[in-house]
Design a protein around this motif. Structure first.
Motif, mmCIF file in Angstrom:
data_model
loop_
_atom_site.group_PDB
_atom_site.id
_atom_site.type_symbol
_atom_site.label_atom_id
_atom_site.label_comp_id
_atom_site.label_asym_id
_atom_site.label_seq_id
_atom_site.Cartn_x
_atom_site.Cartn_y
_atom_site.Cartn_z
ATOM 1 N N SER A 26 0.459 -31.080 17.694
ATOM 2 C CA SER A 26 -0.429 -32.229 17.456
ATOM 3 C C SER A 26 -1.851 -31.749 17.199
ATOM 4 O O SER A 26 -2.580 -32.327 16.370
ATOM 5 N N ASP A 48 3.271 -37.531 13.265
ATOM 6 C CA ASP A 48 3.473 -36.865 14.553
ATOM 7 C C ASP A 48 4.671 -37.491 15.265
ATOM 8 O O ASP A 48 4.549 -38.558 15.840
ATOM 9 N N GLU A 49 5.791 -36.817 15.194
ATOM 10 C CA GLU A 49 7.042 -37.308 15.781
ATOM 11 C C GLU A 49 7.319 -38.757 15.396
ATOM 12 O O GLU A 49 7.462 -39.628 16.262
HETATM 13 MG MG LIG Z 1 2.265 -33.691 20.154
#
Ligand SMILES: [Mg+2]
Ligand SMILES: Nc1ncnc2c1ncn2[C@@H]1O[C@H](COP(=O)(O)OP(=O)(O)OP(=O)(O)O)[C@@H](O)[C@H]1O
Lengths: 232, 385
Positions: free
Chosen positions: A52, A173-174
């Protein structure tokens, strides 16, 4: 690295150091990354490895301690806060794991948010919003509030918000991290389509090998650097 | 103003909390408006008092009368432009509760000095021709539904007629207005010659003199000269500017302005805490959302504007409604039915109210707004995850 097009993202020697108490944490350590225009790149790695953090540097919402981040030829780590904000509104779209929609706004108004920063008239904005929501298959959900939508639908609104200003790069992000397999697959299909049909460059962080398999390339975060092979 | 829907949506997020906060702001400004009108009524006249007008009364008290013969002597004092006189009749129209002033005057003299009163020329002419003629202020005429030509019976409480008759009858020949905010349009004037002839109680006497001076800067000096003129006589005088006279009157009930400022400061301070807390909480709950907005490209000034917009919107909406209700209540008239003849909300106080609302909005919003701009996007988003 075999790239047969122009390089869109170029990170050179990026460090990110956090201080925790008296000790320095080198989360990113002289990290290099080149992403050609139009690539669908997956980033994997253990929790806390700095995925991240890297994505934040690429999206201009954080700055490297050392090193440079060049996107489309712009050295973004040198921009002032105000210029950086403007740059973000033009060039990147973020997709978050928890969708991060504003709960008090309808789907259409959420997607409209980035357009408020442009000079478009409300009519033009409305049209763009409808196009974006149509692209994610939610043209019938314009006036629904996030709480009235399923997780998969909320994430699609999140994607519509990310693409409504037509940025060249999507940072995810995911994006499927909170969804079941079926809904996750729909999101991955959508990203795939955006990549192939609209030529969006996509950088996606994921823990799921099933998701990374959809990408054209996968890199692994390990000890502050990116590796092409999954480390032991 | 593209941000207005977001601001509105944020305020609706916690409806009860917003409603309660708005209610307290609303009540505060309602109170403010109403108190302003009461203060204005108590201090009535000070703000409209002509700087070039003196009131000359008996040194002992206003209820003691002065002889008509003073007039000529006052007139001769250098710097005096004109002199008129007035007397408190203190009669009752229909019911004791109807408390408007009735005053015998010499029409042209009095209306020349009170040039803020507007009386059409032909009505003045008619008045001069009619000994029993009278003119009423617009407010009183409207209140009792009087029309020109009506006979108005007034029951005397002090001045009975020679034959012991207490009922005086007047012919309404005119209605005066004023274009000056705060002017008293509740009074009832009738002719002094009629008054003087018909009563025996105080013949040749009047209540007080009104003196117009050439130069307002000389007003105090002339007042002094007038008092010196009558010093050590049977009828000593106290001359002062109209403003000083009215202020002295108001001072008898205490310093209304100071009391009002004290009350309003306490209220304003409380409201500051209440509204400030609401905005601060609401921004704190939205840390992550503010991070998202910034990630989308919202700049710090824009985030600042969003939060300040929210606090100012809340305070001006609620305050505006409160002041509006106050305005409406006040326009329904004097709540005491006559004790406060001048009852209205001055423009000056309306403006002050609006400034206070905006100030309240800025003061309550500024701390959370700055906090929101300081927020680092990465931290704000991480806190959420
Ligand atoms: Mg992360
Ligand atoms: N502001 C900060 N101060 C101190 N440490 C931080 C800060 N931000 C991140 N870190 C640390 O940096 C490391 C990397 O965080 P990051 O969020 O990039 O990991 P990640 O690879 O995305 O993990 P995950 O898969 O769990 O999301 C973590 O150990 C985190 O605790």
């Amino acid at each position: 690295m075999s790239e047969n097009g122009e390089v869109l993202v170029k990170v050179s020697g990026a460090d990110k150091v956090y201080r925790r108490g008296s000790e320095d944490l080198h989360i990113l350590d002289k990290l290099d990354l080149n992403v050609p225009k139009g690539e669908f790149l997956a980033l994997m790695g253990p929790s806390g490895s700095g995925k991240s953090t890297l994505l934040n540097l690429l999206g201009g919402i954080d700055r490297p301690t050392n090193g440079s981040v060049e996107i489309g030829g712009d050295e973004i780590s040198m921009l002032s806060d105000r210029k950086l904000a403007w740059w973000r509104s033009r060039h990147v779209g973020f997709v978050f794991q928890m969708y991060n929609l504003l709960p008090v706004l309808t789907a259409a108004r959420n997607v409209d948010l980035p357009l408020l920063l442009t000079n478009l008239s409300s009519k033009q904005r409305r049209k763009q919003v409808e196009l974006a929501l149509d692209a994610v298959g939610l043209s019938h959900r314009l006036d629904h509030y996030p709480r009235q939508l399923s997780g998969g639908e909320q994430q699609r609104v999140g994607i519509a918000r990310a693409i409504v200003t037509d940025p060249s790069i999507l940072l995810c992000d995911e994006p499927t991290g909170d969804l079941d397999r079926h809904a996750g697959d729909e999101i991955l299909d959508l990203l795939d389509t955006l990549n192939r049909e609209q030529g969006k460059t996509i950088i996606m962080v994921t823990h799921d090998p099933h998701a990374s398999a959809r990408a054209s390339r996968t890199l692994y975060m390990d000890e502050g650097k990116l590796k092409t092979e999954k480390p032991e | 103003m593209k941000f207005l829907p977001i601001i509105w949506a944020n305020l609706k997020r916690r409806k009860l909390r917003t409603a309660l906060t708005m209610a307290s702001v609303l009540i505060a400004f309602l109170l403010f408006g109403y108190l302003c009108a009461i203060e204005e009524a108590m201090n009535a006249g000070i703000n409209v008092a002509g700087a070039d007008r003196l009131i000359v009364r008996h040194k002992a008290s206003i209820i003691q009368m002065l002889p008509m013969s003073h007039k000529e002597r006052i007139q001769q004092i250098p710097g005096v432009q004109s002199v008129a006189h007035a007397t408190w009749f203190g009669g009752i129209y229909q019911e004791p509760g109807n408390l408007h002033a009735q005053i015998p005057v010499v029409p042209e003299e009095y209306f020349e000095i009170y040039d803020e009163f507007i009386l059409p020329e032909e009505q003045m002419k008619k008045w001069k021709e009619t000994k029993t003629g009278a003119v009423a202020g617009r407010t009183t005429a409207d209140k009792f539904g009087w029309k020109i030509g009506d006979r108005i019976p007034i029951q005397a409480t002090i001045y009975e007629k020679e034959n012991g008759e207490q009922m005086w009858e007047f012919d309404l020949v005119g209605i005066y207005d004023s274009d000056k905010e705060g002017a008293d349009t509740t009074q009832f004037f009738f002719r002094h010659d009629y008054f003087d002839e018909a009563q025996t109680f105080a013949e040749g006497m009047i209540g007080w003199y009104l003196v117009k001076v050439d130069d307002p800067d000389q007003a105090d000096a002339i007042a002094k000269t007038i008092d010196e003129q009558f010093a050590n006589s049977t009828f000593e005088t106290k001359a002062e500017t109209e403003a000083a006279f009215t202020r002295g009157f108001a001072a008898q009930i205490g310093n209304i302005t100071a009391i009002m400022i004290a009350i309003m400061s306490a209220v304003f301070f409380t409201i500051l805490l209440v509204a400030g807390n609401t905005i601060a909480q609401s921004v704190r709950e939205r840390t992550e959302e503010i991070g998202v907005l910034k990630s989308l490209g919202f700049t710090n000034p824009q985030v600042l504007a969003l939060v300040l917009g929210e606090s100012c919107f809340l305070s001006t909406l609620a305050g505006g409604i409160g002041l509006g209700i106050a305005f409406w209540l006040i326009s329904m008239g004097d709540p005491t039915g006559g004790n406060l003849p001048i009852f209205y909300l001055p423009t000056r106080d309306l403006v002050t109210g609006v400034i206070c609302m905006i100030l309240l909005g800025l003061l309550t919003g500024i701390a959370p707004a700055i906090q929101a701009t300081r927020l680092k996007i990465a931290d704000a988003l991480r806190r959420a995850a």
